[in-house]
Write an enzyme that holds these catalytic residues in place. Structure first.
Site, PDB file in Angstrom:
ATOM      1  N   GLY A 501       0.793  -1.224   0.000  1.00 53.86           N
ATOM      2  CA  GLY A 501       0.000   0.000   0.000  1.00 53.86           C
ATOM      3  C   GLY A 501       0.821   1.268   0.000  1.00 53.86           C
ATOM      4  N   SER A 502       2.146   1.168  -0.179  1.00 53.97           N
ATOM      5  CA  SER A 502       2.984   2.370  -0.171  1.00 53.97           C
ATOM      6  C   SER A 502       3.006   3.089  -1.513  1.00 53.97           C
ATOM      7  CB  SER A 502       4.416   2.006   0.239  1.00 53.97           C
ATOM      8  OG  SER A 502       4.989   1.083  -0.678  1.00 53.97           O
ATOM      9  N   GLY A 503       2.428   2.488  -2.567  1.00 54.65           N
ATOM     10  CA  GLY A 503       2.354   3.157  -3.863  1.00 54.65           C
ATOM     11  C   GLY A 503       3.321   2.624  -4.902  1.00 54.65           C
ATOM     12  N   LYS A 504       3.981   1.501  -4.621  1.00 56.41           N
ATOM     13  CA  LYS A 504       4.998   0.980  -5.545  1.00 56.41           C
ATOM     14  C   LYS A 504       4.396   0.599  -6.896  1.00 56.41           C
ATOM     15  CE  LYS A 504       6.239  -2.419  -2.982  1.00 56.41           C
ATOM     16  NZ  LYS A 504       5.126  -2.285  -2.029  1.00 56.41           N
ATOM     17  N   SER A 505       3.309  -0.163  -6.882  1.00 56.19           N
ATOM     18  CA  SER A 505       2.720  -0.603  -8.141  1.00 56.19           C
ATOM     19  C   SER A 505       2.141   0.565  -8.930  1.00 56.19           C
ATOM     20  CB  SER A 505       1.633  -1.660  -7.871  1.00 56.19           C
ATOM     21  OG  SER A 505       2.203  -2.848  -7.341  1.00 56.19           O
ATOM     22  N   THR A 506       1.572   1.543  -8.233  1.00 58.61           N
ATOM     23  CA  THR A 506       1.069   2.739  -8.915  1.00 58.61           C
ATOM     24  C   THR A 506       2.202   3.467  -9.613  1.00 58.61           C
ATOM     25  OG1 THR A 506      -0.700   2.989  -7.276  1.00 58.61           O
ATOM     26  CG2 THR A 506      -0.153   4.919  -8.609  1.00 58.61           C
ATOM     27  N   GLU A 616       7.779  -7.410  -8.291  1.00 58.90           N
ATOM     28  CA  GLU A 616       7.930  -8.613  -7.471  1.00 58.90           C
ATOM     29  C   GLU A 616       8.395  -9.815  -8.299  1.00 58.90           C
ATOM     30  OE1 GLU A 616       7.925  -8.585  -4.381  1.00 58.90           O
ATOM     31  OE2 GLU A 616       6.898  -6.744  -3.862  1.00 58.90           O
TER      32      GLU A 616
END
Length: 680
Positions: A501-506, A616
């Site tokens: 939920g830290s925004g990595k994928s976004t 990942e």
């Protein structure tokens, strides 16, 4: 003891089972969405044909009542949003999809479709005639409208001397047709329904035929409800398993025993059969050998077997945490939801929206839902592979004490050393007796990326004050990223890490051009990234979801954009990622997890992207596969100058591939630590 090696039949209860209800809900939403778009968007009526696909799949794979439930739900949604047009579009999709799916499932062909459509057309025609007989004023209005059109056409014909006689013939023919309007409507209804049915059969049956050639090898079946559940103790005697169409066993002959109350860790290299063993423990009959247990598996039943998978998003069905815990339980079942959530570390979250949970929280919710069944056997299949280190530690704390708090056995499939060590006993499916397949954990490296350009070389990715909000400028806006600025140069290697939920994928989607930032700019080679989709390739977390073709060579050629008949380029792409040419003709479903990731990489790299983003890439891989993949990427970066961005929760071995590190926390870049002894 009774041997239970033969296949179990799916439960035939009158009410919809939880799995059937979930399938009906998803397919109804898809059909309703296509129907609404077809009605609302101008010139998009042809899209309504797409709505036949989900309905056809339901009819092909499930009971008729599942199709009926989906039809009712989809038609109500479409009617509320798009009116009568949306409603009729859903009904049409359900008819075509249902007819095609049922005929295909029963092994019939075109003659059956013709007969069925003839009957359906006759029924529809009779119903329409009856309706027009009752609604006389509507009938007269329709006929008057048709008459006005005919008179208009006749008036046009009279102005053309050679066609003037045809005008009177047209009026006479129309008048005669009105005198026998019932027969005319009946004939039209039969003709229209037959045409639509045959067209749908011709198009949709080909889709279903292709799906039939793709076996659902990981499907689990429910046990019959009238037999007592007794999954443990379980003994496997020379059990092996081979998937349909495969040339080799996925699980070699195996003998093992899992006793009541045991905590057992199952380890082994990718492709050693861990997931296949999970399927057998969950009720899939082996292809050889036999399984002995005191009763049936009881998958999903109280006192039976519960399974928690590695992708938490696919297991959470309720929109509210408390609802998801009891999803699928028989009516009247008493469940202490608060106690279960407290046990898995989600105390007080009963009213939380499941869409706002992190990956680790979703996995713990899945464990709570499994415990609500009071299972005698819980199988956890690599449940920590997709969550961050904090989530892993929390999950391990929950799992390691389950057999002490509950009268149950726990089978934990894992690649991690510390997780296997927490079990009472570990069983390795690898041929080697050493621990080379086990994954170690390492502390997250410190952030090293600053706003200023840090290396020489042409910039490939330039992010300047990038921010992103989901639901931008709406009351439901949710901030994912804020003020992100950095530069990635040609040949650079960058690691991005942070909690779930830290925004990595976004951030990855923005860099790949798949998402436009709400604020700031993301440039690829000096141009906006969203205008150059494909210049930055992205490999997703779940490699299987990125592989869209049935065979390796077809997948590589499709992803790279060249013909699958160009065998030289296909083999060259496979060789570039260390895959043998013999894999070119192999089915995707017969590959191991590591092989799937390499096939996805082969297609992406053959397109010659400016940069490669790996989301990942090490998840679910054993230590040997991780080392092999990292060595391959390091060689590509060093020899070809490939720019690599890695998003990962695993850090062992990444220092060679990614010398620079960016740390995200709640959508914000964490600052680099001050040099030791530096000025404040």
């Amino acid at each position: 003891m009774t041997a239970t090696s033969q296949a179990t039949r799916p439960q035939r209860a009158r009410s919809l089972q939880p799995g059937e209800m979930a399938q009906a809900s998803v397919m109804a939403a898809l059909c309703a969405a296509t129907a609404i778009i077809a009605v609302v968007v101008p010139f998009a009526a042809g899209l309504s044909l797409l709505g036949t696909v989900p309905m056809g799949l339901l009819a092909y794979r499930y009971r008729i009542r599942v199709l009926i439930a989906a039809t009712v739900a989809a038609s109500l949604i479409a009617f509320l949003i798009a009116g009568l047009g949306g409603f009729m579009t859903v009904i049409n999709c359900a008819y075509i999809g249902g007819l095609t799916g049922i005929v295909r499932r029963r092994g019939r062909g075109t003659p059956t479709v013709i007969v069925a459509s003839l009957v359906a057309g006759a029924i529809f025609g009779v119903a329409l005639i009856a309706a027009l007989n009752v609604l006389a004023r509507l009938r007269h209005l329709i006929f008057e409208s048709m008459g006005a059109n005919v008179n208009g056409m006749a008036a046009v014909l009279t102005r053309i001397p050679p066609l003037a006689p045809a005008a009177d013939d047209l009026k006479s023919l129309f008048a005669a047709a009105l005198n026998h309007w019932q027969l005319l409507i009946l004939a039209y209804a039969i003709f229209a329904i037959m045409c639509v049915s045959l067209l749908g059969w011709w198009a949709l049956s080909r889709v279903l035929e292709r799906l039939r050639g793709i076996p659902d090898v990981h499907k689990l079946e429910l046990s019959p409800g009238d037999e007592p559940a007794g999954p443990v103790p379980v003994r496997l005697h020379d059990v092996s398993f081979r998937y349909p169409g495969a040339q080799h066993d996925a699980l070699r002959p195996t003998n093992l025993t899992i006793g009541t109350g045991e905590h057992v860790a199952i380890t082994g290299a990718n492709g050693s059969g861990k997931t296949t063993l999970m399927l057998i423990l969950a009720g899939r009959p082996p292809t050889s050998g036999f399984v002995e247990r005191p009763g049936v598996v009881g998958l999903g039943r109280a006192g039976g077997t519960a399974v928690v998978m590695q992708h938490p998003e696919s297991q959470v069905l309720g929109t509210r945490v408390a609802d998801d815990v009891v999803w699928g339980l028989p009516p009247g079942t008493e469940t202490d939801i608060a106690a279960l959530l407290g046990e898995v570390g989600l105390a007080g979250m009963e009213e939380r929206d499941t869409g706002g949970l992190s990956g680790g929280e979703l996995q713990r919710l899945a464990v709570a839902a499994a415990l609500a069944r009071d299972p005698a056997l819980l199988i956890a299949d690599e449940v920590t592979s997709m969550v961050d280190q904090v989530g892993r530690e929390q999950l391990l704390d929950v799992l390691s004490g389950l057999t002490q708090r509950h009268q149950m056995s726990l089978v934990h499939i894992t690649h991690y050393n510390n997780e296997a060590a927490s079990a009472g006993r570990a069983i390795s499916l690898s041929e080697s007796l050493d621990n080379v397949t086990m994954v170690e954990q390492a502390e997250a490296p410190a952030a090293t990326v600053t706003i200023e350009r840090e290396q020489s070389g042409a910039p490939v990715l330039e992010l300047d004050r990038v921010g992103h909000e989901y639901g931008y400028k709406t009351p439901w806006a949710k901030t994912a990223l804020r003020d992100i600025s950095f530069v990635v140069n040609e040949g650079d290697g960058l690691l991005i890490h942070g909690g779930n939920g830290s925004g990595k994928s976004t951030l990855a989607w923005i860099m790949a051009g798949l998402t436009t930032p709400s604020t700031g700019t993301c440039l690829v080679g000096g141009k906006p990234a969203h205008e150059q989709v494909g210049e930055v390739a992205i490999a997703f977390q779940a490699a299987r979801l990125q592989l869209m073709r049935a065979r390796v060579d077809l997948e590589v050629a499709s992803a790279a954009g060249f013909s699958p008949h160009d065998h030289g380029r296909v083999l060259s792409a496979l060789a570039a990622v260390g895959l043998d040419a013999a894999l070119a003709k192999r089915r995707i479903d017969q590959l191991s997890g590591g092989q799937m990731r390499r096939v996805a990489l082969a297609g992406l790299l053959a397109r010659k992207p400016r940069a490669l983003i790996l989301d990942e890439p090490l998840a679910g891989l054993d230590a040997a596969s991780q080392r092999g993949l990292l060595r391959l990427l390091e060689d590509l970066r060093r020899e070809t100058g490939l720019t690599v961005v890695v998003i990962s929760h695993d850090f062992v071995g990444l220092e060679g591939l990614c010398p620079r590190t960016l740390h995200l926390s709640n959508g914000v870049m964490e600052p680099t630590p001050a040099p030791t002894g530096g000025m404040s």
